[in-house]
Design a protein around this motif. Structure first.
Motif, PDB file in Angstrom:
ATOM      1  N   LEU A 198     -28.193  20.315 -13.233  1.00 13.05           N
ATOM      2  CA  LEU A 198     -28.421  21.344 -12.860  1.00 13.05           C
ATOM      3  C   LEU A 198     -29.861  22.030 -12.683  1.00 13.05           C
ATOM      4  N   THR A 199     -31.017  21.295 -12.825  1.00 10.69           N
ATOM      5  CA  THR A 199     -32.036  21.954 -12.967  1.00 10.69           C
ATOM      6  C   THR A 199     -32.809  20.715 -12.460  1.00 10.69           C
ATOM      7  N   LEU A 200     -32.593  19.636 -12.352  1.00 11.50           N
ATOM      8  CA  LEU A 200     -33.351  19.003 -11.757  1.00 11.50           C
ATOM      9  C   LEU A 200     -33.077  17.623 -10.416  1.00 11.50           C
ATOM     10  N   ALA A 201     -31.813  18.722 -10.106  1.00 16.40           N
ATOM     11  CA  ALA A 201     -31.269  18.191  -8.774  1.00 16.40           C
ATOM     12  C   ALA A 201     -31.452  19.167  -7.804  1.00 16.40           C
ATOM     13  N   ASP A 202     -31.527  18.160  -6.690  1.00 16.74           N
ATOM     14  CA  ASP A 202     -31.383  19.114  -5.595  1.00 16.74           C
ATOM     15  C   ASP A 202     -29.953  19.253  -5.234  1.00 16.74           C
ATOM     16  N   ARG A 203     -29.324  18.676  -5.113  1.00 22.39           N
ATOM     17  CA  ARG A 203     -27.743  18.540  -4.970  1.00 22.39           C
ATOM     18  C   ARG A 203     -26.855  17.066  -5.815  1.00 22.39           C
ATOM     19  N   LEU A 204     -26.372  17.917  -6.018  1.00 22.90           N
ATOM     20  CA  LEU A 204     -25.009  17.622  -7.482  1.00 22.90           C
ATOM     21  C   LEU A 204     -23.721  16.402  -6.868  1.00 22.90           C
ATOM     22  N   LEU A 205     -24.058  15.389  -7.560  1.00 21.65           N
ATOM     23  CA  LEU A 205     -22.752  14.023  -6.616  1.00 21.65           C
ATOM     24  C   LEU A 205     -21.512  13.527  -8.014  1.00 21.65           C
ATOM     25  N   VAL A 206     -21.259  14.515  -8.094  1.00 26.18           N
ATOM     26  CA  VAL A 206     -19.259  14.477  -9.823  1.00 26.18           C
ATOM     27  C   VAL A 206     -18.560  13.143  -9.956  1.00 26.18           C
ATOM     28  N   LEU A 207     -18.874  12.131 -10.507  1.00 24.94           N
ATOM     29  CA  LEU A 207     -18.035  11.436 -10.530  1.00 24.94           C
ATOM     30  C   LEU A 207     -17.335  11.594 -11.731  1.00 24.94           C
ATOM     31  N   GLU A 208     -16.068  11.580 -11.778  1.00 25.79           N
ATOM     32  CA  GLU A 208     -14.797  11.811 -12.504  1.00 25.79           C
ATOM     33  C   GLU A 208     -14.292  10.662 -12.360  1.00 25.79           C
ATOM     34  N   HIS A 209     -13.604   9.227 -13.129  1.00 22.45           N
ATOM     35  CA  HIS A 209     -12.967   8.624 -13.077  1.00 22.45           C
ATOM     36  C   HIS A 209     -13.208   7.331 -11.691  1.00 22.45           C
ATOM     37  N   GLY A 210     -13.991   7.841 -11.798  1.00 23.43           N
ATOM     38  CA  GLY A 210     -14.793   6.836 -10.830  1.00 23.43           C
ATOM     39  C   GLY A 210     -15.190   6.817  -9.578  1.00 23.43           C
ATOM     40  N   ARG A 211     -14.418   8.198  -9.329  1.00 19.00           N
ATOM     41  CA  ARG A 211     -14.084   8.696  -7.856  1.00 19.00           C
ATOM     42  C   ARG A 211     -15.029  10.289  -7.771  1.00 19.00           C
ATOM     43  N   VAL A 212     -15.521  10.729  -6.894  1.00 20.04           N
ATOM     44  CA  VAL A 212     -16.311  11.370  -6.715  1.00 20.04           C
ATOM     45  C   VAL A 212     -15.181  12.733  -6.534  1.00 20.04           C
ATOM     46  N   VAL A 213     -15.194  13.955  -7.020  1.00 20.10           N
ATOM     47  CA  VAL A 213     -14.922  14.983  -7.775  1.00 20.10           C
ATOM     48  C   VAL A 213     -15.356  16.665  -6.709  1.00 20.10           C
ATOM     49  N   GLN A 214     -16.307  16.761  -6.649  1.00 18.88           N
ATOM     50  CA  GLN A 214     -17.314  17.373  -6.122  1.00 18.88           C
ATOM     51  C   GLN A 214     -18.846  17.359  -5.444  1.00 18.88           C
ATOM     52  N   GLU A 215     -19.432  17.703  -4.863  1.00 16.39           N
ATOM     53  CA  GLU A 215     -20.719  17.730  -3.771  1.00 16.39           C
ATOM     54  C   GLU A 215     -21.310  18.541  -4.117  1.00 16.39           C
ATOM     55  N   GLY A 216     -22.697  18.824  -4.259  1.00 13.18           N
ATOM     56  CA  GLY A 216     -23.071  20.846  -3.858  1.00 13.18           C
ATOM     57  C   GLY A 216     -24.608  20.918  -3.999  1.00 13.18           C
ATOM     58  N   THR A 217     -24.875  21.937  -3.532  1.00 15.69           N
ATOM     59  CA  THR A 217     -25.964  22.539  -4.622  1.00 15.69           C
ATOM     60  C   THR A 217     -25.863  22.626  -5.864  1.00 15.69           C
ATOM     61  N   PRO A 218     -27.012  22.721  -6.853  1.00 17.04           N
ATOM     62  CA  PRO A 218     -26.403  22.930  -8.339  1.00 17.04           C
ATOM     63  C   PRO A 218     -25.767  24.318  -8.741  1.00 17.04           C
ATOM     64  N   ALA A 219     -26.040  25.322  -7.615  1.00 13.97           N
ATOM     65  CA  ALA A 219     -25.334  26.779  -7.824  1.00 13.97           C
ATOM     66  C   ALA A 219     -24.458  26.718  -7.442  1.00 13.97           C
ATOM     67  N   VAL A 220     -23.851  25.826  -5.989  1.00 14.68           N
ATOM     68  CA  VAL A 220     -22.566  25.823  -5.684  1.00 14.68           C
ATOM     69  C   VAL A 220     -21.635  25.473  -6.978  1.00 14.68           C
ATOM     70  N   VAL A 221     -22.142  24.328  -6.997  1.00 11.95           N
ATOM     71  CA  VAL A 221     -21.104  23.393  -7.513  1.00 11.95           C
ATOM     72  C   VAL A 221     -21.052  24.492  -9.418  1.00 11.95           C
ATOM     73  N   ALA A 222     -22.235  25.002  -9.952  1.00 16.54           N
ATOM     74  CA  ALA A 222     -22.138  25.601 -10.762  1.00 16.54           C
ATOM     75  C   ALA A 222     -21.025  26.879 -10.789  1.00 16.54           C
ATOM     76  N   ARG A 223     -21.468  27.531 -10.188  1.00 13.73           N
ATOM     77  CA  ARG A 223     -20.436  28.659  -9.862  1.00 13.73           C
ATOM     78  C   ARG A 223     -19.180  28.188  -9.610  1.00 13.73           C
ATOM     79  N   HIS A 224     -18.606  26.856  -8.126  1.00 13.23           N
ATOM     80  CA  HIS A 224     -17.090  27.048  -8.177  1.00 13.23           C
ATOM     81  C   HIS A 224     -17.041  25.949  -8.573  1.00 13.23           C
ATOM     82  N   PRO A 225     -16.443  25.343  -9.765  1.00 12.56           N
ATOM     83  CA  PRO A 225     -16.315  24.390 -10.345  1.00 12.56           C
ATOM     84  C   PRO A 225     -14.736  24.164  -9.289  1.00 12.56           C
TER      85      PRO A 225
END
Length: 215
Positions: free
Chosen positions: A45-72
């Motif tokens: 959340l503090t180092l990235a401009d954009r996050l790509l979250v992997l769960e069980h080997g697949r992408v489950v969410q992508e977006g800015t840290p603010a969007v991911v933190a607010r809308h998991p």
């Protein structure tokens, strides 16, 4: 390209904080693309401009840290950013009521300042939504609260208590279950312990609903 694979994983807490600040400065001055792999949500959340979250080997969410933190988008992401997440369906027009997939209902009326989440009151009946709740917004009572303003009140049982920095996180089984953050003095005053029956209260304005299916 700069590839960093768990660069701070082997450091103690104090050294990690110092190294995180130094790494942030390095990344800010790096002209090429940088990919940072980490299991630490604070680093992401503090180092990235954009996050790509992997769960069980697949992408489950992508977006800015603010969007991911607010809308998991999934329970996994919600746990990473420290929120309760409840998938459900808007149950009645204009009321904010959401019928939760795992049982129970919540009234969710909190809009986002940027308009990305309107609250369930502004969504059509039958819309699949996710309701995000900050553990610090949930209040714990030993008796059913009377004469208070929260529109969400339900019983539960304390399952576990965990010290997290300067607060205590209570895991409460109920319909729905909830993570609740309290101060240590509040835990002592209430006499909270595993197995204790409690009542939870949550203001509708503290429950944020947005379209999504969960997972």
């Amino acid at each position: 390209m700069l590839l960093l694979d768990e660069p701070l994983a082997a450091l103690d807490a104090r050294s990690r904080a110092d190294a995180r600040s130094a790494l942030r400065a390095v990344l800010a001055g790096f002209d090429g693309p940088a990919v940072l792999v980490t299991h630490d949500p604070l680093e992401a959340l503090t180092l990235a401009d954009r996050l790509l979250v992997l769960e069980h080997g697949r992408v489950v969410q992508e977006g800015t840290p603010a969007v991911v933190a607010r809308h998991p988008a999934t329970d996994y992401v919600a746990r990473l950013v420290g929120l309760n997440l409840y998938p459900g369906v808007v149950a009645a027009p204009g009321t904010g009521r959401v019928r939760l997939d795992r049982g129970g209902e919540l009234v969710a009326a909190r809009p986002d300042s940027d308009g990305t989440a309107l609250g369930a009151e502004g969504l059509p009946v039958g819309t699949r939504v996710l309701v995000a709740v900050d553990p610090a917004a949930v209040a714990v009572h030993l008796q059913r609260p009377e004469g208070l303003s929260p529109r969400n009140v339900w019983p539960g049982t304390v399952r576990a208590l965990e010290l997290l920095g300067n607060r205590v996180r209570a895991e409460v089984d109920g319909t729905p279950p909830a993570l609740v953050d309290l101060t240590a003095p509040a835990v002592a005053e209430l006499g909270l312990a595993p197995g204790l029956p409690v009542w939870l209260a949550l203001k509708a304005s503290e429950a944020r609903a947005y379209p999504g299916s969960g997972g």
